[in-house]
Design a protein around this motif. Structure first.
Motif, PDB file in Angstrom:
ATOM      1  N   GLU A  70       0.882  -1.222  -0.033  1.00 12.14           N
ATOM      2  CA  GLU A  70      -0.167   0.009  -0.096  1.00 12.14           C
ATOM      3  C   GLU A  70       0.892   1.202   0.058  1.00 12.14           C
ATOM      4  O   GLU A  70       0.566   2.383  -0.739  1.00 12.14           O
ATOM      5  CB  GLU A  70      -0.889   0.113   1.422  1.00 12.14           C
ATOM      6  CG  GLU A  70      -2.430   0.374   0.958  1.00 12.14           C
ATOM      7  CD  GLU A  70      -3.141   0.176   1.989  1.00 12.14           C
ATOM      8  OE1 GLU A  70      -3.452   1.297   2.537  1.00 12.14           O
ATOM      9  OE2 GLU A  70      -3.577  -0.983   2.438  1.00 12.14           O
ATOM     10  N   LYS A  71       2.070   1.291   0.986  1.00 11.60           N
ATOM     11  CA  LYS A  71       2.831   2.510   1.032  1.00 11.60           C
ATOM     12  C   LYS A  71       3.575   2.872  -0.377  1.00 11.60           C
ATOM     13  O   LYS A  71       3.939   3.917  -0.610  1.00 11.60           O
ATOM     14  CB  LYS A  71       3.736   2.275   2.135  1.00 11.60           C
ATOM     15  CG  LYS A  71       3.200   2.088   3.409  1.00 11.60           C
ATOM     16  CD  LYS A  71       4.267   1.842   4.531  1.00 11.60           C
ATOM     17  CE  LYS A  71       4.781   0.361   4.140  1.00 11.60           C
ATOM     18  NZ  LYS A  71       4.885  -0.246   5.344  1.00 11.60           N
ATOM     19  N   LEU A  72       3.558   1.567  -1.300  1.00  7.73           N
ATOM     20  CA  LEU A  72       4.464   2.034  -2.546  1.00  7.73           C
ATOM     21  C   LEU A  72       3.610   2.057  -3.751  1.00  7.73           C
ATOM     22  O   LEU A  72       4.222   2.183  -5.044  1.00  7.73           O
ATOM     23  CB  LEU A  72       5.358   1.092  -2.577  1.00  7.73           C
ATOM     24  CG  LEU A  72       6.504   0.997  -1.546  1.00  7.73           C
ATOM     25  CD1 LEU A  72       7.265  -0.185  -1.674  1.00  7.73           C
ATOM     26  CD2 LEU A  72       7.452   2.143  -1.599  1.00  7.73           C
ATOM     27  N   ARG A  73       2.152   2.041  -3.583  1.00  6.22           N
ATOM     28  CA  ARG A  73       1.361   2.180  -5.049  1.00  6.22           C
ATOM     29  C   ARG A  73       1.437   3.366  -5.646  1.00  6.22           C
ATOM     30  O   ARG A  73       1.871   4.434  -4.813  1.00  6.22           O
ATOM     31  CB  ARG A  73      -0.027   1.867  -4.509  1.00  6.22           C
ATOM     32  CG  ARG A  73      -0.150   0.320  -3.890  1.00  6.22           C
ATOM     33  CD  ARG A  73      -1.560  -0.001  -3.631  1.00  6.22           C
ATOM     34  NE  ARG A  73      -1.559  -1.209  -2.927  1.00  6.22           N
ATOM     35  CZ  ARG A  73      -2.519  -1.744  -2.315  1.00  6.22           C
ATOM     36  NH1 ARG A  73      -3.745  -1.045  -2.096  1.00  6.22           N
ATOM     37  NH2 ARG A  73      -2.407  -3.070  -1.971  1.00  6.22           N
ATOM     38  N   GLY A  74       1.618   3.204  -6.884  1.00  6.61           N
ATOM     39  CA  GLY A  74       1.848   4.597  -7.594  1.00  6.61           C
ATOM     40  C   GLY A  74       3.276   4.809  -7.778  1.00  6.61           C
ATOM     41  O   GLY A  74       3.523   5.771  -8.694  1.00  6.61           O
ATOM     42  N   SER A  75       4.139   3.976  -7.484  1.00 10.54           N
ATOM     43  CA  SER A  75       5.652   4.107  -7.655  1.00 10.54           C
ATOM     44  C   SER A  75       5.914   3.693  -8.843  1.00 10.54           C
ATOM     45  O   SER A  75       7.203   3.806  -9.243  1.00 10.54           O
ATOM     46  CB  SER A  75       6.350   3.751  -6.604  1.00 10.54           C
ATOM     47  OG  SER A  75       6.266   2.272  -6.300  1.00 10.54           O
ATOM     48  N   GLY A  76       5.322   2.728  -9.657  1.00 10.17           N
ATOM     49  CA  GLY A  76       5.536   2.148 -10.844  1.00 10.17           C
ATOM     50  C   GLY A  76       5.994   0.751 -10.569  1.00 10.17           C
ATOM     51  O   GLY A  76       6.570   0.217 -11.713  1.00 10.17           O
ATOM     52  N   ILE A  77       6.148   0.102  -9.456  1.00  7.23           N
ATOM     53  CA  ILE A  77       6.525  -1.020  -9.140  1.00  7.23           C
ATOM     54  C   ILE A  77       5.888  -2.043 -10.016  1.00  7.23           C
ATOM     55  O   ILE A  77       6.210  -2.907 -10.462  1.00  7.23           O
ATOM     56  CB  ILE A  77       6.853  -1.375  -7.763  1.00  7.23           C
ATOM     57  CG1 ILE A  77       7.816  -0.618  -7.100  1.00  7.23           C
ATOM     58  CG2 ILE A  77       6.984  -2.922  -7.593  1.00  7.23           C
ATOM     59  CD1 ILE A  77       7.961  -0.809  -5.497  1.00  7.23           C
ATOM     60  N   GLY A  78       4.471  -1.758  -9.914  1.00  8.96           N
ATOM     61  CA  GLY A  78       3.686  -2.860 -10.247  1.00  8.96           C
ATOM     62  C   GLY A  78       3.539  -2.908 -11.887  1.00  8.96           C
ATOM     63  O   GLY A  78       3.841  -3.841 -12.565  1.00  8.96           O
ATOM     64  N   LYS A  79       3.981  -1.720 -12.481  1.00  9.89           N
ATOM     65  CA  LYS A  79       4.276  -1.641 -14.246  1.00  9.89           C
ATOM     66  C   LYS A  79       5.525  -2.511 -14.571  1.00  9.89           C
ATOM     67  O   LYS A  79       5.457  -3.186 -15.295  1.00  9.89           O
ATOM     68  CB  LYS A  79       4.172  -0.423 -14.657  1.00  9.89           C
ATOM     69  CG  LYS A  79       2.678   0.532 -14.629  1.00  9.89           C
ATOM     70  CD  LYS A  79       2.975   1.747 -15.199  1.00  9.89           C
ATOM     71  CE  LYS A  79       1.645   2.403 -15.134  1.00  9.89           C
ATOM     72  NZ  LYS A  79       1.678   3.942 -15.468  1.00  9.89           N
ATOM     73  N   GLN A  80       6.559  -2.238 -13.543  1.00 10.21           N
ATOM     74  CA  GLN A  80       7.721  -2.959 -13.767  1.00 10.21           C
ATOM     75  C   GLN A  80       7.613  -4.394 -13.765  1.00 10.21           C
ATOM     76  O   GLN A  80       8.144  -5.080 -14.696  1.00 10.21           O
ATOM     77  CB  GLN A  80       8.721  -2.438 -12.999  1.00 10.21           C
ATOM     78  CG  GLN A  80       9.405  -1.063 -13.100  1.00 10.21           C
ATOM     79  CD  GLN A  80      10.209  -0.560 -11.903  1.00 10.21           C
ATOM     80  OE1 GLN A  80      10.026  -0.982 -10.709  1.00 10.21           O
ATOM     81  NE2 GLN A  80      11.570   0.231 -12.354  1.00 10.21           N
ATOM     82  N   LEU A  81       7.042  -4.774 -12.732  1.00 11.21           N
ATOM     83  CA  LEU A  81       6.601  -6.246 -12.559  1.00 11.21           C
ATOM     84  C   LEU A  81       5.702  -6.938 -14.085  1.00 11.21           C
ATOM     85  O   LEU A  81       6.104  -8.030 -14.250  1.00 11.21           O
ATOM     86  CB  LEU A  81       5.883  -6.617 -11.343  1.00 11.21           C
ATOM     87  CG  LEU A  81       6.651  -6.896  -9.929  1.00 11.21           C
ATOM     88  CD1 LEU A  81       5.511  -6.858  -8.872  1.00 11.21           C
ATOM     89  CD2 LEU A  81       7.470  -7.872 -10.024  1.00 11.21           C
TER      90      LEU A  81
END
Length: 109
Positions: A70-81
């Motif tokens: 939750e604290k890292l949502r919007g950081s682009g990590i999901g898109k990178q994965l």
């Protein structure tokens, strides 16, 4: 929410029959807790062309369970994965891919 052991076992049986399974996790470079993960399941499609069964059954990829802390949502990590999972799928010979997610979350990716 925790999954019941029999549900976990059933899911593992299902994916163990797939042609490809990849689980990616993201954690801080120096170590620490996992902050994101995603899975890729690839399986052969059954084709029925007009002239009979196709000799080559292409792979299709299903990207599922992309979760970001939750604290890292919007950081682009999901898109990178997702990009990494798509690269793995392409290298394995998948000619299609689908992202299975809750409709309200589609914009997040």
């Amino acid at each position: 929410r925790e999954m019941e052991p029999d549900v976990v076992e059933a899911q593992l049986r299902r994916v163990s029959n797939s042609d490809l399974l990849a689980v990616l996790v993201a954690a801080p470079a120096g170590g620490g807790e996992i902050v994101a993960c995603g899975t890729l399941i690839a399986e052969r499609r059954v084709l029925r062309p007009s002239d009979g069964w196709c000799q080559h059954q292409p792979l299709t990829a299903h990207i599922e369970d992309v979760v970001v802390d939750e604290k890292l949502r919007g950081s682009g990590i999901g898109k990178q994965l997702i990009r990494c999972l798509l690269e793995i799928a392409a290298e394995a010979g998948c000619d299609t891919a689908s992202l299975n997610c809750t409709p309200g979350l589609l914009g997040a990716f």
